[in-house]
Enzyme design. Sequence first.
Site, PDB file in Angstrom:
ATOM      1  N   LEU A  65       0.830  -1.199   0.000  1.00 19.44           N
ATOM      2  CA  LEU A  65       0.000   0.000   0.000  1.00 19.44           C
ATOM      3  C   LEU A  65       0.872   1.260   0.000  1.00 19.44           C
ATOM      4  O   LEU A  65       2.056   1.197   0.324  1.00 19.44           O
ATOM      5  CB  LEU A  65      -0.910  -0.035   1.235  1.00 19.44           C
ATOM      6  CG  LEU A  65      -1.857  -1.248   1.254  1.00 19.44           C
ATOM      7  CD1 LEU A  65      -2.409  -1.501   2.651  1.00 19.44           C
ATOM      8  CD2 LEU A  65      -2.983  -1.047   0.246  1.00 19.44           C
ATOM      9  N   PRO A  66       0.267   2.421  -0.332  1.00 19.22           N
ATOM     10  CA  PRO A  66       1.094   3.609  -0.489  1.00 19.22           C
ATOM     11  C   PRO A  66       1.833   4.062   0.784  1.00 19.22           C
ATOM     12  O   PRO A  66       3.044   4.282   0.741  1.00 19.22           O
ATOM     13  CB  PRO A  66       0.090   4.683  -0.944  1.00 19.22           C
ATOM     14  CG  PRO A  66      -1.031   3.932  -1.575  1.00 19.22           C
ATOM     15  CD  PRO A  66      -1.119   2.638  -0.809  1.00 19.22           C
ATOM     16  N   THR A  96       6.187   0.708   1.924  1.00 19.17           N
ATOM     17  CA  THR A  96       7.205   1.539   2.573  1.00 19.17           C
ATOM     18  C   THR A  96       6.479   2.536   3.465  1.00 19.17           C
ATOM     19  O   THR A  96       5.759   3.413   2.964  1.00 19.17           O
ATOM     20  CB  THR A  96       8.029   2.309   1.520  1.00 19.17           C
ATOM     21  OG1 THR A  96       8.652   1.364   0.655  1.00 19.17           O
ATOM     22  CG2 THR A  96       9.085   3.162   2.195  1.00 19.17           C
ATOM     23  N   LYS A 171      14.942   0.736   4.763  1.00 12.92           N
ATOM     24  CA  LYS A 171      14.349   1.273   3.529  1.00 12.92           C
ATOM     25  C   LYS A 171      14.438   2.807   3.492  1.00 12.92           C
ATOM     26  O   LYS A 171      14.713   3.399   2.441  1.00 12.92           O
ATOM     27  CB  LYS A 171      12.894   0.807   3.439  1.00 12.92           C
ATOM     28  CG  LYS A 171      12.118   1.325   2.273  1.00 12.92           C
ATOM     29  CD  LYS A 171      12.555   0.751   0.946  1.00 12.92           C
ATOM     30  CE  LYS A 171      11.747   1.386  -0.185  1.00 12.92           C
ATOM     31  NZ  LYS A 171      12.244   1.070  -1.506  1.00 12.92           N
ATOM     32  N   LYS A 246       7.452  11.228  -0.133  1.00  8.99           N
ATOM     33  CA  LYS A 246       6.987  10.557   1.095  1.00  8.99           C
ATOM     34  C   LYS A 246       8.151   9.886   1.810  1.00  8.99           C
ATOM     35  O   LYS A 246       8.347  10.049   3.017  1.00  8.99           O
ATOM     36  CB  LYS A 246       5.920   9.512   0.727  1.00  8.99           C
ATOM     37  CG  LYS A 246       5.468   8.634   1.880  1.00  8.99           C
ATOM     38  CD  LYS A 246       4.856   7.316   1.422  1.00  8.99           C
ATOM     39  CE  LYS A 246       5.862   6.399   0.806  1.00  8.99           C
ATOM     40  NZ  LYS A 246       5.508   4.988   0.707  1.00  8.99           N
TER      41      LYS A 246
HETATM   42  P1  NAD Z   1       0.646   2.287  -6.363  1.00 13.10           P
HETATM   43  O1  NAD Z   1      -0.055   3.549  -6.034  1.00 13.10           O
HETATM   44  O2  NAD Z   1       0.880   1.912  -7.785  1.00 13.10           O
HETATM   45  O3  NAD Z   1      -0.081   1.040  -5.651  1.00 13.10           O
HETATM   46  C1  NAD Z   1      -0.688   1.122  -4.396  1.00 13.10           C
HETATM   47  C2  NAD Z   1      -2.055   0.481  -4.529  1.00 13.10           C
HETATM   48  O4  NAD Z   1      -2.691   0.432  -3.247  1.00 13.10           O
HETATM   49  C3  NAD Z   1      -2.991   1.259  -5.462  1.00 13.10           C
HETATM   50  O5  NAD Z   1      -3.411   0.414  -6.522  1.00 13.10           O
HETATM   51  C4  NAD Z   1      -4.142   1.670  -4.555  1.00 13.10           C
HETATM   52  O6  NAD Z   1      -5.394   1.679  -5.209  1.00 13.10           O
HETATM   53  C5  NAD Z   1      -4.071   0.619  -3.484  1.00 13.10           C
HETATM   54  N1  NAD Z   1      -4.714   0.990  -2.237  1.00 13.10           N
HETATM   55  C6  NAD Z   1      -4.622   2.140  -1.518  1.00 13.10           C
HETATM   56  N2  NAD Z   1      -5.349   2.067  -0.394  1.00 13.10           N
HETATM   57  C7  NAD Z   1      -5.921   0.838  -0.405  1.00 13.10           C
HETATM   58  C8  NAD Z   1      -6.799   0.162   0.467  1.00 13.10           C
HETATM   59  N3  NAD Z   1      -7.250   0.740   1.587  1.00 13.10           N
HETATM   60  N4  NAD Z   1      -7.197  -1.086   0.145  1.00 13.10           N
HETATM   61  C9  NAD Z   1      -6.765  -1.678  -0.996  1.00 13.10           C
HETATM   62  N5  NAD Z   1      -5.937  -1.079  -1.875  1.00 13.10           N
HETATM   63  C10 NAD Z   1      -5.532   0.159  -1.568  1.00 13.10           C
HETATM   64  O7  NAD Z   1       2.033   2.345  -5.565  1.00 13.10           O
HETATM   65  P2  NAD Z   1       3.324   1.434  -5.781  1.00 13.10           P
HETATM   66  O8  NAD Z   1       4.283   2.161  -6.654  1.00 13.10           O
HETATM   67  O9  NAD Z   1       2.917   0.050  -6.096  1.00 13.10           O
HETATM   68  O10 NAD Z   1       3.931   1.489  -4.298  1.00 13.10           O
HETATM   69  C11 NAD Z   1       3.394   0.717  -3.230  1.00 13.10           C
HETATM   70  C12 NAD Z   1       4.382   0.784  -2.066  1.00 13.10           C
HETATM   71  O11 NAD Z   1       5.639   0.260  -2.507  1.00 13.10           O
HETATM   72  C13 NAD Z   1       4.654   2.205  -1.568  1.00 13.10           C
HETATM   73  O12 NAD Z   1       4.775   2.185  -0.180  1.00 13.10           O
HETATM   74  C14 NAD Z   1       5.970   2.567  -2.250  1.00 13.10           C
HETATM   75  O13 NAD Z   1       6.690   3.531  -1.511  1.00 13.10           O
HETATM   76  C15 NAD Z   1       6.665   1.212  -2.273  1.00 13.10           C
HETATM   77  N6  NAD Z   1       7.665   1.021  -3.337  1.00 13.10           N
HETATM   78  C16 NAD Z   1       7.421   1.419  -4.612  1.00 13.10           C
HETATM   79  C17 NAD Z   1       8.397   1.216  -5.587  1.00 13.10           C
HETATM   80  C18 NAD Z   1       8.173   1.623  -7.037  1.00 13.10           C
HETATM   81  O14 NAD Z   1       9.155   1.632  -7.812  1.00 13.10           O
HETATM   82  N7  NAD Z   1       6.955   1.961  -7.451  1.00 13.10           N
HETATM   83  C19 NAD Z   1       9.607   0.599  -5.266  1.00 13.10           C
HETATM   84  C20 NAD Z   1       9.806   0.163  -3.951  1.00 13.10           C
HETATM   85  C21 NAD Z   1       8.820   0.383  -3.003  1.00 13.10           C
END
Ligand code: NAD
Length: 298
Positions: A65-66, A96, A171, A246
């Site tokens: 999740l975000p 994260t 992280k 963030k």
């Molecule tokens: P994203 O926004 O693509 O995905 C997050 C998903 O969570 C979304 O699809 C959203 O609809 C869903 N969501 C939010 N609240 C929700 C809830 N209450 N119930 C169900 N679903 C819900 O983000 P992402 O890029 O996949 O990142 C996710 C996490 O991974 C973050 O914490 C980010 O910091 C971390 N991260 C991302 C990357 C990257 O390259 N994108 C790399 C490493 C870590």
Amino acid sequence: MAKIGFIGVGNMGGPMAQNLIKDGHELKAFDLVGQTLSRIVNAGAAQASSPADAASGVEAVVTMLPAGRHVSDVYTGSGEVLASIDPGTLLIDSSTIDVATSREMHQAAADAGYEMLDAPVSGGVTGAEAGTLTIMCGGSAETFVRAKPFLDVIGKNIFHAGGPGAGQAAKACNNMLLAINMIGISEAFNLSDALGLDRQTLFDIVGTASGGSWALSNYCPVPELVPTTPANKNYNPGFTGAMMLKDLKLSQDAAQSLDVTSPLGAAATMLFSMYCNGGNDGDDFSGIIRMLRGSKVE
Ligand code: NAD
């Protein structure tokens, strides 16, 4: 093979969930965005109607999740995951988030009699797709051993960093360094353009010299040098500027609360704040090269 509930199947969670399906696990998935959820259902997951539905009747729950508020809402708030899971369900939060919220979630899980691991990842969407993520884990050694077979499917380098929240601590340090690296790489390419150097030549030289880094070799902010990067897709994420901001704030909150001097982390936070406030929050974080140049990268 296990039954797994997967909550949050966006840019990262989607390909992580797909790799678990390909490995033979039975997935129940939930996401707030219908289109995002459809993608993983088309890839073979069962569609859950809520976080609680995804988490019930499974052996393990993975959340991606975000931010901290989404994680606490899913586990202990309106998502009702802790109230809905079967005895013995293993909880893995790969989002994260801040160390404090992570430790609160560990405590809430322990109070309810469940084992939890914070297991944030690094390696971007390409690493998630390839199943080569680096995963840094916080929790007991026993929980780490229990979660490892699942983590082995989505990652390649998997570390037990310490007790609850230790994965999130690692992280925060990693992403602060990534942000600083990306700004440095951007400045170097902007300078080399002004000096009339060929970009491929600079890339080849620095890639084998002392200025090289993971970000340069795998996530170069200049188009046409690394085929898979967001720079080749008009900075479509990938990893958004908002997510990087963030994470930088998490690092600076921690630094301030512990009296750690972090001048480059603070500068990176300011620059990414300008980047996001300039309307680029939904673009990939590597697009900051455009802001630093004062124009688009051609
Ligand atoms: P994203 O926004 O693509 O995905 C997050 C998903 O969570 C979304 O699809 C959203 O609809 C869903 N969501 C939010 N609240 C929700 C809830 N209450 N119930 C169900 N679903 C819900 O983000 P992402 O890029 O996949 O990142 C996710 C996490 O991974 C973050 O914490 C980010 O910091 C971390 N991260 C991302 C990357 C990257 O390259 N994108 C790399 C490493 C870590």
